[in-house]
Design an enzyme around this catalytic site. Structure first.
Site, PDB file in Angstrom:
ATOM      1  N   PHE A   1      11.783  35.340  81.479  1.00 42.26           N
ATOM      2  CA  PHE A   1      12.005  35.744  80.092  1.00 42.26           C
ATOM      3  C   PHE A   1      12.904  36.982  79.984  1.00 42.26           C
ATOM      4  O   PHE A   1      12.736  37.830  79.133  1.00 42.26           O
ATOM      5  CB  PHE A   1      10.672  35.923  79.344  1.00 42.26           C
ATOM      6  CG  PHE A   1      10.139  34.593  78.897  1.00 42.26           C
ATOM      7  CD1 PHE A   1       9.721  33.667  79.843  1.00 42.26           C
ATOM      8  CD2 PHE A   1      10.117  34.233  77.570  1.00 42.26           C
ATOM      9  CE1 PHE A   1       9.299  32.401  79.470  1.00 42.26           C
ATOM     10  CE2 PHE A   1       9.693  32.970  77.180  1.00 42.26           C
ATOM     11  CZ  PHE A   1       9.281  32.059  78.125  1.00 42.26           C
TER      12      PHE A   1
ATOM     13  N   CYS B   1       6.832  29.160  67.588  1.00 37.71           N
ATOM     14  CA  CYS B   1       5.777  30.097  67.996  1.00 37.71           C
ATOM     15  C   CYS B   1       6.189  31.572  67.904  1.00 37.71           C
ATOM     16  O   CYS B   1       5.584  32.333  67.166  1.00 37.71           O
ATOM     17  CB  CYS B   1       5.340  29.783  69.421  1.00 37.71           C
ATOM     18  SG  CYS B   1       4.839  28.072  69.573  1.00 37.71           S
TER      19      CYS B   1
ATOM     20  N   ALA C   1      19.334  36.700  78.544  1.00 35.28           N
ATOM     21  CA  ALA C   1      19.940  37.030  77.248  1.00 35.28           C
ATOM     22  C   ALA C   1      20.469  35.750  76.598  1.00 35.28           C
ATOM     23  O   ALA C   1      20.854  34.806  77.289  1.00 35.28           O
ATOM     24  CB  ALA C   1      21.072  38.024  77.450  1.00 35.28           C
TER      25      ALA C   1
ATOM     26  N   THR D   1      -3.266  28.501  66.999  1.00 29.56           N
ATOM     27  CA  THR D   1      -3.075  29.948  67.108  1.00 29.56           C
ATOM     28  C   THR D   1      -3.557  30.585  65.811  1.00 29.56           C
ATOM     29  O   THR D   1      -2.958  30.391  64.757  1.00 29.56           O
ATOM     30  CB  THR D   1      -1.587  30.262  67.336  1.00 29.56           C
ATOM     31  OG1 THR D   1      -1.206  29.589  68.534  1.00 29.56           O
ATOM     32  CG2 THR D   1      -1.342  31.750  67.483  1.00 29.56           C
TER      33      THR D   1
HETATM   34  C1  UGA Z   1       6.160  29.749  73.686  1.00 27.91           C
HETATM   35  C2  UGA Z   1       5.417  30.349  74.888  1.00 27.91           C
HETATM   36  O1  UGA Z   1       6.325  30.475  75.993  1.00 27.91           O
HETATM   37  C3  UGA Z   1       4.228  29.482  75.281  1.00 27.91           C
HETATM   38  O2  UGA Z   1       3.501  30.101  76.332  1.00 27.91           O
HETATM   39  C4  UGA Z   1       3.322  29.315  74.058  1.00 27.91           C
HETATM   40  O3  UGA Z   1       2.228  28.446  74.333  1.00 27.91           O
HETATM   41  C5  UGA Z   1       4.124  28.718  72.921  1.00 27.91           C
HETATM   42  O4  UGA Z   1       5.236  29.573  72.612  1.00 27.91           O
HETATM   43  C6  UGA Z   1       3.193  28.592  71.742  1.00 27.91           C
HETATM   44  O5  UGA Z   1       2.703  29.616  71.257  1.00 27.91           O
HETATM   45  O6  UGA Z   1       2.823  27.460  71.382  1.00 27.91           O
HETATM   46  P1  UGA Z   1       7.966  27.769  73.343  1.00 27.91           P
HETATM   47  O7  UGA Z   1       8.106  28.306  71.956  1.00 27.91           O
HETATM   48  O8  UGA Z   1       7.778  26.317  73.546  1.00 27.91           O
HETATM   49  O9  UGA Z   1       6.713  28.502  74.077  1.00 27.91           O
HETATM   50  O10 UGA Z   1       9.279  28.153  74.148  1.00 27.91           O
HETATM   51  P2  UGA Z   1       9.744  29.279  75.183  1.00 27.91           P
HETATM   52  O11 UGA Z   1      10.142  28.620  76.435  1.00 27.91           O
HETATM   53  O12 UGA Z   1       8.779  30.375  75.280  1.00 27.91           O
HETATM   54  O13 UGA Z   1      11.079  29.796  74.473  1.00 27.91           O
HETATM   55  C7  UGA Z   1      11.052  30.453  73.192  1.00 27.91           C
HETATM   56  C8  UGA Z   1      12.411  30.938  72.809  1.00 27.91           C
HETATM   57  O14 UGA Z   1      12.819  32.035  73.631  1.00 27.91           O
HETATM   58  C9  UGA Z   1      13.528  29.897  72.955  1.00 27.91           C
HETATM   59  O15 UGA Z   1      14.384  29.985  71.840  1.00 27.91           O
HETATM   60  C10 UGA Z   1      14.247  30.300  74.225  1.00 27.91           C
HETATM   61  O16 UGA Z   1      15.583  29.902  74.281  1.00 27.91           O
HETATM   62  C11 UGA Z   1      14.117  31.808  74.163  1.00 27.91           C
HETATM   63  N1  UGA Z   1      14.218  32.479  75.484  1.00 27.91           N
HETATM   64  C12 UGA Z   1      13.259  32.277  76.422  1.00 27.91           C
HETATM   65  C13 UGA Z   1      15.277  33.331  75.739  1.00 27.91           C
HETATM   66  O17 UGA Z   1      16.171  33.540  74.890  1.00 27.91           O
HETATM   67  N2  UGA Z   1      15.327  33.962  76.944  1.00 27.91           N
HETATM   68  C14 UGA Z   1      14.400  33.774  77.915  1.00 27.91           C
HETATM   69  O18 UGA Z   1      14.513  34.401  78.997  1.00 27.91           O
HETATM   70  C15 UGA Z   1      13.340  32.911  77.640  1.00 27.91           C
END
Ligand code: UGA
Length: 439
Positions: free
Chosen positions: A257, A268, A260, A127
């Site tokens: 997404f 990321c 809460a 990135t």
């Molecule tokens: C994120 C993106 O979703 C990917 O598409 C991207 O490729 C990646 O970053 C990256 O740039 O490499 P990731 O960090 O693995 O992926 O995890 P996510 O599933 O997106 O969750 C990120 C954070 O948001 C976590 O702490 C999760 O608990 C939180 N979250 C997610 C929430 O609090 N609420 C939600 O509804 C979704």
């Protein structure tokens, strides 16, 4: 005549490099994954995966055995034998200013430049800020002005915990190119994806680079938005899960997404939102929405500390708090920027004693949490004499905890579920006082 296999080198055996390289080998390419960390490569050569990612071990084993996937420290001798070189090294936040640090990307560009002898495609998978593909091109041209090459941008959208599935079945693949030569190679590498009718979007490198930042910042904003709404729910008697559900039915909003929780974390969203703000600032722009998403995320963590304090009758000094889950999300051992770190540090500052469990994150947690946090291998150990329990990460094993046994081992009765993961009525029926987010 059967077509020759593609040869590719993936530089960087972190999350993105390891998963992408392994998946390309599964697609049938000959892949070398290179990393200058000798210890990491030695482990990989012996079949030991340095991260916990469901399905990765099996896929690495399979493709190592078939000879499609190899791990090396030095890759320079393979450069001229490759159809494409993928740069997948880390771009951490630069200390102090939040800019993405491109030093590793540029080092790789220099290494490539001193070795290329034939036309080659270099693909940025890390990135990187807008304009980086061109900067990489500039570095190579400066060092080796006689060689022809192209630089493409192919950002990765995989999520930790479902990385293989996300790579194999993405919503889309974004590829920024300047010429048909690059487009043809990338089309060929991603043929198994297009055969599933998944769109490959070709665009210019700058747009591809910005699509990555804009997507992560948008998702982070969506989370911060619902987290702020959850605070409004708590004051007004609304239920954030009902609100998310009702909003999600609107296809313009979508239901993903909108959960809460204690705030987003990981390697990321925190880093990329900050980097996007810095990119804008470099152009004298103030992108207030993304800034507000970052601030709301910090506020959410503070709010969680207050929620825990309130649940423990207004003071946590000398209270023993059991923590269930430390990683920033389940199905990963990654602790980077996990909200648990900020929240636990704050609880300790207020005088609490912390005893914490995580199914896969304990090793990383040891390096990132203060020494006074007691880490335990089984979830039932985290409850002993606890005044309250905090569920920080929604690991599925916490769905099956022995509530009766838990309750009997505790000193207090507060259960603070920061992921709205467990059933309120069930917990209350075992004598817990149940607290959640946005309800
Ligand atoms: C994120 C993106 O979703 C990917 O598409 C991207 O490729 C990646 O970053 C990256 O740039 O490499 P990731 O960090 O693995 O992926 O995890 P996510 O599933 O997106 O969750 C990120 C954070 O948001 C976590 O702490 C999760 O608990 C939180 N979250 C997610 C929430 O609090 N609420 C939600 O509804 C979704």
């Amino acid at each position: 005549m059967s077509k020759q296999k593609n040869n590719i080198v993936v530089i960087g055996a972190g999350y993105v490099g390891l998963v992408s390289g392994t998946c390309f080998s599964e697609f049938g390419a000959n892949v070398i994954v290179a990393d200058r960390d000798k210890d990491k490569i030695r482990k990989l050569q012996n079949g030991n995966i340095p991260i916990y990612e469901p399905g990765l071990q099996e896929l690495v084993n399979k493709n190592m055995q078939s000879g499609n996937l190899t791990f090396k420290v030095n890759y320079s001798e393979y450069i001229n034998n490759s159809d494409a070189l993928f740069i997948a090294v880390g771009t951490p936040s630069r200390r102090g200013d939040g800019h993405a640090d491109l030093k590793y990307v540029y080092e790789v560009a220099e290494e490539i430049a001193t070795n290329i002898e034939k036309k080659i495609l270099i693909v940025n998978k890390s990135t990187v800020p807008v304009g980086s593909a061109r900067k990489v091109g500039g570095i190579i041209k400066k060092i080796n002005s006689n060689t022809e090459f192209s630089v493409a941008s192919n950002p990765e959208f995989l999520r930790e915990g479902s990385a293989i599935e996300d790579f194999m079945n993405p919503d889309r693949v974004i590829i920024g190119v300047d010429d048909e030569y690059s487009e043809a190679i990338m089309r060929d590498l991603y043929r198994p994806i297009t055969e599933k009718n998944i769109p490959l979007m070709f665009t210019d490198p700058e747009s591809a680079e910005l699509i990555k930042y804009a997507s992560n910042a948008f998702l982070a904003t969506k989370i911060s938005f619902i987290n702020e709404i959850s605070s409004v729910c708590e004051k007004t008697g609304a239920n954030v899960e009902e609100v998310s559900k009702g909003m999600g039915y609107d296809s313009r909003i979508g239901d993903q997404f909108l959960k809460a929780g204690p705030g987003y974390g990981g390697s990321c969203f925190p880093k990329d939102t900050l980097a996007l703000v810095r990119i804008a600032e470099e152009h004298d722009l103030n992108i207030g929405v993304v800034k507000a998403a970052i601030t709301a995320n910090e506020n959410q963590k503070k709010r969680m500390v207050n929620k825990i304090t309130d649940a423990l009758d207004g003071s946590i000094a000398e209270k023993r708090i059991g923590i269930l889950g430390l990683t920033f999300k389940p199905e990963t051992d990654d602790m980077r920027d996990s909200p648990s770190i900020t929240i636990i540090k704050e609880l300790i500052k207020e005088g609490a004693e912390i005893i914490a469990h995580d199914p896969h994150g304990l090793e990383e947690a040891r390096n990132l949490l203060p020494d006074e946090v007691k880490l335990v291998e089984s979830n039932s150990e985290a409850v002993i004499d606890a005044d309250g329990l905090v569920l920080m990460t929604e690991w599925s094993e916490y769905l099956n905890i022995e509530l009766e046994q838990f309750k009997s081992k505790m000193r207090g009765d507060a259960f603070i579920d920061l992921r709205n993961f467990l059933d309120k009525e069930k917990l209350e029926s075992y004598g817990f006082r149940y607290f959640s987010v946005g309800k």
